[in-house]
Design a protein around this motif. Structure first.
Motif, PDB file in Angstrom:
ATOM      1  N   MET A 266     -72.796 -11.928  52.944  1.00 56.48           N
ATOM      2  CA  MET A 266     -73.880 -12.560  53.700  1.00 56.48           C
ATOM      3  C   MET A 266     -73.478 -13.946  54.183  1.00 56.48           C
ATOM      4  SD  MET A 266     -77.567 -13.798  52.415  1.00 56.48           S
ATOM      5  CE  MET A 266     -76.779 -15.307  51.916  1.00 56.48           C
ATOM      6  N   HIS A 267     -72.824 -14.696  53.324  1.00 55.42           N
ATOM      7  CA  HIS A 267     -72.373 -16.031  53.699  1.00 55.42           C
ATOM      8  C   HIS A 267     -71.428 -15.961  54.895  1.00 55.42           C
ATOM      9  CE1 HIS A 267     -70.716 -20.120  53.208  1.00 55.42           C
ATOM     10  NE2 HIS A 267     -69.566 -19.548  53.482  1.00 55.42           N
ATOM     11  N   GLU A 268     -70.498 -15.015  54.819  1.00 54.31           N
ATOM     12  CA  GLU A 268     -69.520 -14.822  55.894  1.00 54.31           C
ATOM     13  C   GLU A 268     -70.234 -14.469  57.203  1.00 54.31           C
ATOM     14  OE1 GLU A 268     -66.154 -14.515  56.302  1.00 54.31           O
ATOM     15  OE2 GLU A 268     -66.119 -13.256  58.110  1.00 54.31           O
ATOM     16  N   ILE A 269     -71.195 -13.543  57.108  1.00 51.54           N
ATOM     17  CA  ILE A 269     -71.909 -13.114  58.313  1.00 51.54           C
ATOM     18  C   ILE A 269     -72.735 -14.262  58.891  1.00 51.54           C
ATOM     19  CG2 ILE A 269     -73.792 -11.634  59.108  1.00 51.54           C
ATOM     20  CD1 ILE A 269     -72.688  -9.428  57.364  1.00 51.54           C
ATOM     21  N   ALA A 270     -73.338 -15.070  58.024  1.00 50.79           N
ATOM     22  CA  ALA A 270     -74.200 -16.148  58.511  1.00 50.79           C
ATOM     23  C   ALA A 270     -73.397 -17.313  59.069  1.00 50.79           C
ATOM     24  CB  ALA A 270     -75.106 -16.640  57.382  1.00 50.79           C
ATOM     25  N   GLN A 273     -69.415 -15.670  61.134  1.00 47.95           N
ATOM     26  CA  GLN A 273     -69.683 -14.866  62.328  1.00 47.95           C
ATOM     27  C   GLN A 273     -70.945 -15.318  63.055  1.00 47.95           C
ATOM     28  OE1 GLN A 273     -69.794 -10.719  61.227  1.00 47.95           O
ATOM     29  NE2 GLN A 273     -68.055 -10.914  59.848  1.00 47.95           N
ATOM     30  N   GLN A 274     -71.753 -16.123  62.388  1.00 47.53           N
ATOM     31  CA  GLN A 274     -73.005 -16.628  62.981  1.00 47.53           C
ATOM     32  C   GLN A 274     -73.956 -15.518  63.435  1.00 47.53           C
ATOM     33  OE1 GLN A 274     -73.653 -20.067  64.996  1.00 47.53           O
ATOM     34  NE2 GLN A 274     -72.454 -21.208  63.535  1.00 47.53           N
ATOM     35  N   LYS A 275     -73.944 -14.377  62.724  1.00 51.46           N
ATOM     36  CA  LYS A 275     -74.967 -13.371  63.006  1.00 51.46           C
ATOM     37  C   LYS A 275     -76.158 -13.672  62.108  1.00 51.46           C
ATOM     38  CE  LYS A 275     -71.766  -9.783  64.370  1.00 51.46           C
ATOM     39  NZ  LYS A 275     -71.062  -8.568  63.949  1.00 51.46           N
ATOM     40  N   VAL A 276     -76.934 -14.664  62.540  1.00 55.45           N
ATOM     41  CA  VAL A 276     -77.974 -15.190  61.664  1.00 55.45           C
ATOM     42  C   VAL A 276     -79.058 -14.158  61.375  1.00 55.45           C
ATOM     43  CG1 VAL A 276     -79.639 -17.051  61.374  1.00 55.45           C
ATOM     44  CG2 VAL A 276     -77.497 -17.478  62.543  1.00 55.45           C
TER      45      VAL A 276
END
Lengths: 335, 285
Positions: A266-270, A273-276
């Protein structure tokens, strides 16, 4: 503080009321609670609400947002790296069981008079006070091929060729990470248990020792009942803790080689990758799971301990009876 | 009869041996990762490359790595920033924490239980998940790369100290307040002149716990204090060693050791308060 003045101003038209006890009471309540409540709202409940909103959008922190309905949620469950990551929690649950066992064992030893007890206690507790980043480096170093851990194992007679790569080998690396978490927290758990054991009246132990109860009996009949609550509490906390495991993989492997727990993903995605939107949906899903688990735990606690509270005096009497029984048995054997 | 006695003595001795062996073993486990770092931090580059990590260094006075690490990671700045953050956070959070606990313990009003539950619930939300949305709020408040913003964030919800304070207030007899009220003191006077001085042991305990926590905090610091040359803390200055320097462990270990010295000093001087604070916080929480 500034706010309290603002609120006080319109009340000037009731100066008498303000000077009265009731007025004073309200004034002090507002003045003392406004700051913490504003902080609580801005840094906890506002983001909590916003996150819920974000989870329905396809968005970055900056730029256009597109409403996508429940798409993010279906992605959470369908993407392999999202929901599947939760199965890593099992490793952490297992780790916390081991950790609690070690802590309980050592706490029992240290709650009796032991030479150098405080030194041992201090040494085992200190890892708890090391910052997370330092721990990351310490264990990257510790587990590197041919370094600390391998050397220690070679002292014990293992061959380097037979040892796995602790952080790369997917069969073993999650255990390595869980090990660091056990290393960090067993001392802290131990201190908690010692605190609970010490809160038992020391006369009980003395009486038991005089009566000839051995260590195991003392553990079973005095220590265990007195710390039942805190053990259960810790077991329960470890379940939610394991679901939200984050730190060991984040600081040591960065989630590589199949060590990415749910929150690391989740941290990586947020933040990378900025897929908030997707990250928010992930957070909401896990929060709901945690809330359900917490709710179940509350029920469990109520069911198991509610009656326990009422029965406390009775339990104590029972314990004393058991002690008396041991002592009479022992006494009989010794005479 | 005699035999059972001998058995008992033998049992006691065996138990004694098991005790000390376990204590030694687990102390060794707890210490070895840190000790290996200390050993490595004293090695020169060639020594580090040519000897086993557990071989003792040639000189225990080789502080060159410490100096280099301190410089490279900008740790001087980090210590100053961490000190500023610590002082501000401890002052503010003690102030608002004791006040909140005072109101929650001494006043019965509609919503008292609700407020307690709001704080309790907040403490159960995992911080990492909250930052996903909090990042936007911090951005809008212009709190990115702002020490003030980070300090305010750190002063927020802290259930453990509130519990410690409430517990302490419960043990201060309410008749003390009442007699002051009879004497005509208002609530502010009662709190600042009478109760706050009595609260000192609880304040010390929770400040030590909160202090260690704040000093060690790195996740939010890394997220919100991104400019590592200006607003780094001691913990985040260690991020310098991620990347190209990532295999120079003699340097890294020195940095790590420097970063944990303050925690070690606090631990050695305040062991008792740390233990008791943890126990108090946990039993209630």
């Amino acid at each position: 503080m500034a706010n309290s003045k603002q609120i006080a101003k319109p009340k000037r038209s009731f100066p008498d009321w303000l000077r009265s006890r009731d007025g004073q009471k309200v004034l002090v309540m507002v003045a003392f609670m406004i700051v913490p409540l504003v902080l609580l709202f801005v840094f906890t409940y506002l983001p909590f609400g916003q996150m819920f909103g974000f989870s329905f959008y396809n968005m970055k922190y900056i730029g256009a947002r597109k409403f996508v309905g429940l798409k993010n949620y279906s992605k959470v469950f369908s993407r392999k790296d999202c929901f599947g990551a939760l199965k890593l929690s099992l490793y952490y649950m297992l780790g916390s069981v081991v950790q609690l066992g070690i802590a309980l064992y050592l706490a029992t030893i240290l709650s009796f008079k032991v030479k150098g007890g405080n030194v041992f206690k201090g040494l085992m507790f200190f890892p708890f006070l090391i910052n997370g980043i330092a721990i990351g480096f310490i264990f990257k170093f510790f587990y590197t091929r041919g370094f600390v851990f391998d050397t220690v194992l070679q002292w014990c007679g293992f061959q380097l060729d037979n040892l796995p790569y602790w952080l790369r080998d997917q069969r073993i690396n999650n255990f390595s990470l869980v090990g660091t978490s056990v290393w960090r927290y067993f001392g802290q758990n131990m201190v908690l248990f010692i605190g609970a054991i010490m809160s038992v009246d020391s006369e009980l132990y003395e009486a038991a020792t005089l009566d000839g109860a051995n260590r195991f009996q003392q553990f079973k009949y005095i220590i265990l009942p007195s710390i039942k609550t805190i053990i259960t509490l810790n077991v329960i906390l470890s379940i939610t803790g394991s679901l939200s495991a984050f730190e060991p993989p984040y600081v040591i492997t960065d989630g590589a080689n199949g060590t990415g727990t749910y929150f690391v993903v989740m941290h990586e995605i947020a933040h990378t990758q900025q897929k908030v939107g997707l990250a928010s949906a992930m957070a909401i899903v896990l929060l709901i799971i945690i809330l359900i688990v917490t709710g179940l735990q509350k029920l469990f606690f109520k069911y198991v301990f509610k009656s326990g509270e009422d029965e406390d005096p009775r339990a104590a009497i029972k314990r004393e009876k058991q002690l008396a029984r041991i002592s009479s048995r022992k006494g009989g054997a010794a005479v | 009869m005699k035999k059972t006695n001998e058995q008992a003595i033998a049992g006691r001795i065996i138990w004694m041996i098991i005790q000390y062996v376990s204590l030694l073993f687990f102390s060794f486990v707890a210490v070895i990762p840190v000790v290996s770092c200390v050993i490595t931090a004293f090695k020169t580059d060639t020594e580090y490359q040519n000897t086993n990590v557990m071989t003792l260094p040639e000189s225990w006075l080789n502080f060159e790595n410490y100096i280099r690490a301190f410089d490279k990671a900008n740790m001087g700045r980090g210590f100053i920033n961490s000190a500023i953050i610590l002082v501000c956070v401890l002052l503010i959070s003690t102030f608002i924490g004791t006040q909140l606990a005072y109101v929650l313990d001494r006043f019965k009003f509609f919503g008292n239980g609700l407020i307690r539950n709001l704080f309790l619930f907040a403490s159960q939300l995992p911080g990492v998940a909250m930052q996903v949305a909090l990042y936007e709020i911090m951005y809008k408040l212009h709190f990115i790369n702002s020490m003030v913003g980070y300090i305010i964030l750190m002063c927020g919800t802290d259930i453990i100290s509130i519990y410690i304070y409430i517990q302490f207030f419960e043990n201060i007899d309410y008749s003390l307040d009442e007699s002051a009220i009879v004497d005509g003191a208002n609530y502010f006077t009662i709190f600042y002149k009478i109760l706050l001085p009595l609260l000192k042991p609880a304040i010390v305990t929770s400040c030590i716990l909160k202090g260690v926590g704040t000093y060690n905090e790195y996740y939010c610091a890394n997220l919100y204090l991104q400019d590592k040359t200006r607003v780094n803390t001691v913990a985040t200055s260690l991020y310098t060693f991620v990347g190209p320097l990532g295999s120079k462990y003699n340097l890294i270990c020195a940095g790590v050791i420097i970063s944990l010295l303050p925690a070690l000093i606090v631990f050695i001087t305040c062991q008792k308060q740390i233990y008791s604070g943890l126990t108090q916080g946990a039993v209630k929480g």
